[in-house]
Design an enzyme around this catalytic site. Structure first.
Site, PDB file in Angstrom:
ATOM      1  N   SER A 142       1.013   8.906   6.009  1.00  9.83           N
ATOM      2  CA  SER A 142       1.527   8.665   7.425  1.00  9.83           C
ATOM      3  C   SER A 142       2.985   9.557   7.436  1.00  9.83           C
ATOM      4  O   SER A 142       3.744   9.300   6.338  1.00  9.83           O
ATOM      5  CB  SER A 142       1.598   7.393   7.684  1.00  9.83           C
ATOM      6  OG  SER A 142       2.106   7.406   9.149  1.00  9.83           O
ATOM      7  N   TYR A 155       4.000  -1.086   7.007  1.00 11.85           N
ATOM      8  CA  TYR A 155       3.189   0.181   6.959  1.00 11.85           C
ATOM      9  C   TYR A 155       3.944   1.204   6.340  1.00 11.85           C
ATOM     10  O   TYR A 155       3.410   2.113   5.762  1.00 11.85           O
ATOM     11  CB  TYR A 155       3.222   0.334   8.305  1.00 11.85           C
ATOM     12  CG  TYR A 155       2.185   1.589   8.605  1.00 11.85           C
ATOM     13  CD1 TYR A 155       0.870   1.665   8.261  1.00 11.85           C
ATOM     14  CD2 TYR A 155       2.706   2.916   9.200  1.00 11.85           C
ATOM     15  CE1 TYR A 155       0.102   2.771   8.965  1.00 11.85           C
ATOM     16  CE2 TYR A 155       1.894   4.033   9.413  1.00 11.85           C
ATOM     17  CZ  TYR A 155       0.618   4.039   9.084  1.00 11.85           C
ATOM     18  OH  TYR A 155      -0.102   5.144   9.518  1.00 11.85           O
ATOM     19  N   LYS A 159       2.777   3.469   3.130  1.00  8.09           N
ATOM     20  CA  LYS A 159       2.361   4.529   3.054  1.00  8.09           C
ATOM     21  C   LYS A 159       3.307   5.534   2.115  1.00  8.09           C
ATOM     22  O   LYS A 159       2.775   6.694   1.671  1.00  8.09           O
ATOM     23  CB  LYS A 159       2.509   5.219   4.500  1.00  8.09           C
ATOM     24  CG  LYS A 159       1.441   4.775   5.575  1.00  8.09           C
ATOM     25  CD  LYS A 159      -0.108   4.999   4.823  1.00  8.09           C
ATOM     26  CE  LYS A 159      -1.023   4.899   5.874  1.00  8.09           C
ATOM     27  NZ  LYS A 159      -2.280   5.031   5.526  1.00  8.09           N
TER      28      LYS A 159
END
Length: 303
Positions: A142, A155, A159
């Site tokens: 991401s 997150y 990632k």
């Protein structure tokens, strides 16, 4: 791209980006194992692929532990005879700023994204090496992992770790003919619909059926989930047999190669650097042009 005779597993493919990946692979001829925690979503995705003339089987499981990973690999082999492509797309969000993020918030996201990628890739690599015919590991990262993002400690860290694993595994699996790449997608999903600068435009396009405007497709690299799927099919194909260890961005009309981290500025001091030396040198030396951080804020449409 012709993927006839190939078998693929796509985690988190009951809806959204994962479903677009699974459908694209099936349309190119691959037999696909669809995976999701939602049984109804799995059934619906498998039915959709079959209705389009593709071949698919479903596995309801939450990725993260070794047993789920092995079940996905075993299903591909039992149903289709081999495992040639793995796309690790499964993920969840637990967004909070650092001082409000709980241990459970952090662990849950890291378990699905980072540990889930690790366990699934390990099981796939074991099978692909046994087969001796190479393979493709396509790991979904991401922009948050490349630049950081407000409220996404868990997150972004997961990632970023996925890209690091792609680079590491590209070295480890190269001799077996297994390529490993990270994909950095941007698409109009339920998550991006919550961004104020995007939401009204996305909603209007969905209502009217019109495509997203060039401003989003080019400047922001934001398009549909289907816009991202072509890269997945390419990386799964023989055309990408020499592409490995890369982080590749895609979204809307934009295709990009992300740079690997590298030293931007270097200075030397005989005998090493004291704290005082660094403080004196920093403003006009190595620190003269600091790097930016965070995903750039979307530009609001002009009135």
């Amino acid at each position: 791209m012709d993927l006839q005779g190939k078998a693929a597993v796509v985690t988190g493919s009951g809806r959204g980006l994962g479903l677009a990946y699974a459908r694209a692979l099936a349309a190119a001829g691959a037999a696909v194992v669809v995976n999701d925690v939602d049984a109804a979503a799995v059934d619906s995705a498998v039915a959709a692929i079959r209705s389009e003339g593709g071949t698919a089987a479903g596995v309801v499981a939450a990725v993260g532990d070794s047993e789920a990973a092995q079940r996905l690999v075993d299903t591909a082999v039992e149903e289709f005879g081999s495992l040639d492509v793995l796309v690790t797309n499964a993920g969840i969000l637990r967004d909070r700023v650092l001082w409000k993020m709980t241990d459970d918030d952090f662990d849950a996201v890291v378990r699905v994204h980072l540990r889930g990628t690790f366990t699934c890739a390990r099981a796939a690599a074991v099978r692909m090496r046994e087969q001796g015919t190479g393979g493709r590991l396509i790991l979904i990262s991401s922009p948050a992992g490349q630049r950081g993002n407000f409220g996404q400690t868990n997150y972004a860290a997961a990632k970023a770790g996925i890209v690091a694993m792609a680079r590491t595994w590209a070295m480890e699996l190269g001799r077996a003919g297994i390529t490993v790449n990270a994909v950095v997608p941007v698409a109009a999903t339920e998550m991006t619909k919550t961004i104020p600068a995007f939401a009204p435009v996305i909603e209007e396009c969905e209502r009217t059926g019109k495509p997203l405007p060039d401003r989003l497709r080019k400047d922001e690299g934001l398009g549909t989930v289907e816009d991202v799927a072509g890269l997945i099919t390419f990386l799964a194909s023989d055309a990408a047999k020499d592409v490995t260890g890369q982080a590749i961005g895609i979204g809307g009309d934009r295709l990009a190669l992300w740079a690997h981290p590298r030293e931007k500025a270097v200075a030397f001091a005989d005998g090493g650097w004291s704290a005082e030396d660094i403080a004196e040198h920093w403003p006009d030396g190595v620190g003269a042009e600091p790097e930016t951080y965070g995903i750039p804020a979307p530009k609001a449409p002009e009135a």
